[in-house]
Write a protein that holds these residues in place. Structure first.
Motif, short mmCIF file in Angstrom:
data_model
loop_
_atom_site.label_atom_id
_atom_site.label_comp_id
_atom_site.label_asym_id
_atom_site.label_seq_id
_atom_site.Cartn_x
_atom_site.Cartn_y
_atom_site.Cartn_z
N ASN A 48 0.58 -1.21 0.04
CA ASN A 48 -0.01 0.03 0.03
C ASN A 48 0.81 1.25 -0.02
O ASN A 48 2.11 1.35 -0.16
CB ASN A 48 -1.29 -0.14 1.04
N TYR A 49 0.16 2.16 0.27
CA TYR A 49 1.01 3.55 0.37
C TYR A 49 2.02 3.95 1.17
O TYR A 49 2.85 4.82 1.18
CB TYR A 49 0.02 4.76 0.36
N THR A 50 2.24 3.12 2.15
CA THR A 50 3.26 3.12 3.07
C THR A 50 4.55 2.20 3.01
O THR A 50 5.60 2.59 3.33
CB THR A 50 2.71 2.47 4.45
N ASP A 51 4.31 1.41 1.93
CA ASP A 51 5.72 0.40 1.56
C ASP A 51 7.06 1.05 1.33
O ASP A 51 7.96 0.65 1.84
CB ASP A 51 5.14 -0.42 0.10
N TRP A 52 6.88 1.93 0.23
CA TRP A 52 8.28 2.57 0.03
C TRP A 52 9.03 3.37 1.20
O TRP A 52 10.05 3.36 1.14
CB TRP A 52 8.07 3.66 -1.08
N VAL A 53 8.25 3.96 2.15
CA VAL A 53 8.76 4.52 3.21
C VAL A 53 9.21 3.75 4.21
O VAL A 53 10.40 4.06 4.73
CB VAL A 53 7.68 5.66 3.65
N CYS A 54 8.57 2.78 4.47
CA CYS A 54 8.81 1.56 5.34
C CYS A 54 9.91 0.76 4.84
O CYS A 54 10.68 0.11 5.63
CB CYS A 54 7.79 0.73 5.62
N GLY A 55 10.02 0.53 3.64
CA GLY A 55 11.03 -0.53 2.81
C GLY A 55 12.17 -0.09 2.54
O GLY A 55 13.08 -0.79 2.19
N THR A 56 12.33 1.34 2.08
CA THR A 56 13.49 1.98 1.56
C THR A 56 13.93 3.10 2.36
O THR A 56 13.05 3.77 3.22
CB THR A 56 13.50 1.97 0.04
N ARG A 57 14.99 3.88 1.78
CA ARG A 57 15.43 4.95 2.20
C ARG A 57 15.05 6.23 1.44
O ARG A 57 15.75 7.31 1.61
CB ARG A 57 16.94 5.12 2.57
N ILE A 58 13.94 5.92 0.81
CA ILE A 58 13.52 7.08 -0.20
C ILE A 58 13.34 8.50 0.40
O ILE A 58 13.45 9.44 -0.17
CB ILE A 58 12.19 6.57 -1.03
N GLN A 59 12.76 8.60 1.55
CA GLN A 59 12.51 9.60 2.22
C GLN A 59 13.73 10.40 2.77
O GLN A 59 13.73 11.69 2.29
CB GLN A 59 11.77 9.36 3.65
N ARG A 60 14.77 9.90 2.97
CA ARG A 60 15.91 10.49 3.10
C ARG A 60 16.71 11.08 1.99
O ARG A 60 16.92 12.19 1.80
CB ARG A 60 17.06 9.46 3.99
N TRP A 61 16.71 10.30 0.92
CA TRP A 61 17.15 10.56 -0.42
C TRP A 61 16.53 11.69 -1.25
O TRP A 61 16.84 12.57 -1.86
CB TRP A 61 17.40 9.47 -1.27
N ALA A 62 14.99 11.74 -1.12
CA ALA A 62 14.20 12.87 -1.74
C ALA A 62 14.31 14.06 -1.06
O ALA A 62 14.80 15.16 -1.66
CB ALA A 62 12.86 12.22 -1.46
N GLN A 63 14.51 14.06 0.28
CA GLN A 63 14.87 15.16 1.16
C GLN A 63 16.27 15.94 0.38
O GLN A 63 16.25 16.97 0.12
CB GLN A 63 14.95 14.75 2.59
N ASP A 64 17.35 14.94 0.41
CA ASP A 64 18.55 15.50 -0.05
C ASP A 64 18.65 16.03 -1.50
O ASP A 64 19.35 16.86 -1.90
CB ASP A 64 19.43 14.23 -0.01
#
Length: 276
Positions: A48-64
């Motif tokens: 679901n919509y939580t998968d990428w945030v829970c399973g990868t470091r996409i949040q950190r890299w998107a911020q950078d």
């Protein structure tokens, strides 16, 4: 960085839907003038919509990289339209979600700043919708893609068949399976209907231990035979989050996004007293 959960009523799905959005709004470099480049990121089956945030470091890299990331739910429906069920996931992804998020957040409206990516079922969804809505998406990235319509067309029902491979289930998702080939759900037919110059840039990756490797190599060869510009990579790994975590970073390195700019966060705290 803002991680935002949004609920809104979808006209295409006729129900309230939830998305996660990463919006990197808190850099200290002053007021932002440019709108954010945006990645629409699709999960795989059972997710679901939580998968990428829970399973990868996409949040950190998107911020950078000052990248906005929009993560919807696909509900095991492969991000396709189905007239029988009146569920229009393709139109939701390629039209409604774009309109709603652009109205809600400071996102660029330019094709060259708008990207779509996904894993497994979401890799299939990224390819089909990225090609179908090629005037909206300038770049497509597909990881471990479930490029299985040849198998779906021949699917059977049976007690030993996994439910997501049963003909009855696949019919509930795609409609008449005998009409699947050549339709807007067919990733090869979509390529054949477009001029090469209209095809978005494509990145594909698959693990060397992934059961879907053969299908991904087949599509790689198909794209090359049709002279479609493609970046294709393989690496150690199966159908698993460790692989997708590594390769979503590779996707960001491939995309035309901003150079790394960490800004202020709990993971990047300036400790030099001389600057205090």
């Amino acid at each position: 960085m803002a991680l935002v959960q949004v609920d809104f009523v979808s006209q295409k799905l006729k129900r309230t839907v939830t998305i996660n959005a990463i919006i990197p709004v808190d850099k200290e470099s002053g007021k932002r003038k440019e709108k954010f480049k945006t990645l629409y990121l699709l999960h795989g089956i059972f997710g679901n919509y939580t998968d990428w945030v829970c399973g990868t470091r996409i949040q950190r890299w998107a911020q950078d990289h000052d990248l906005a990331v929009i993560m919807p739910s696909g509900e095991n429906k492969f991000y396709v339209d189905n007239d029988n069920s009146h569920e229009y996931f393709s139109q939701f992804i390629g039209e409604e979600l774009i309109e709603v998020t652009r109205a809600m957040f400071p996102l660029s409206h330019q094709r060259e700043d708008t990207f779509i990516a996904g894993l497994s079922m979401g890799g299939y969804g990224a390819l089909t919708n990225g090609l179908k809505y090629h005037q909206t998406f300038g770049y497509i990235a597909a990881l471990s893609s479930a490029l299985m319509i040849d198998t779906f067309v021949e699917a059977k029902d049976g007690k030993d068949v996994p439910y997501m491979m049963k003909r009855s289930y696949l019919t509930s998702v795609f409609g008449d399976l005998t009409k699947l080939k050549g339709s807007d759900k067919d990733y090869k037919a979509l390529i054949e209907k477009l001029d090469v110059k209209d095809v978005p840039a494509i990145y594909m990756a698959c693990g060397t231990e992934d059961a879907l490797l053969t299908q991904n190599r087949d599509y790689r060869d198909f794209l090359k035979a049709h002279h479609i510009p493609l970046t294709y990579e393989e690496g150690p790994g199966g159908h698993e989050w460790d692989f997708w975590d590594r390769y979503i970073k590779r996707v960001l390195e491939w995309l035309p996004i901003n150079e790394k700019n960490e800004g202020l966060s709990s993971g990047h705290v300036e400790m030099d007293e001389r600057k205090g």
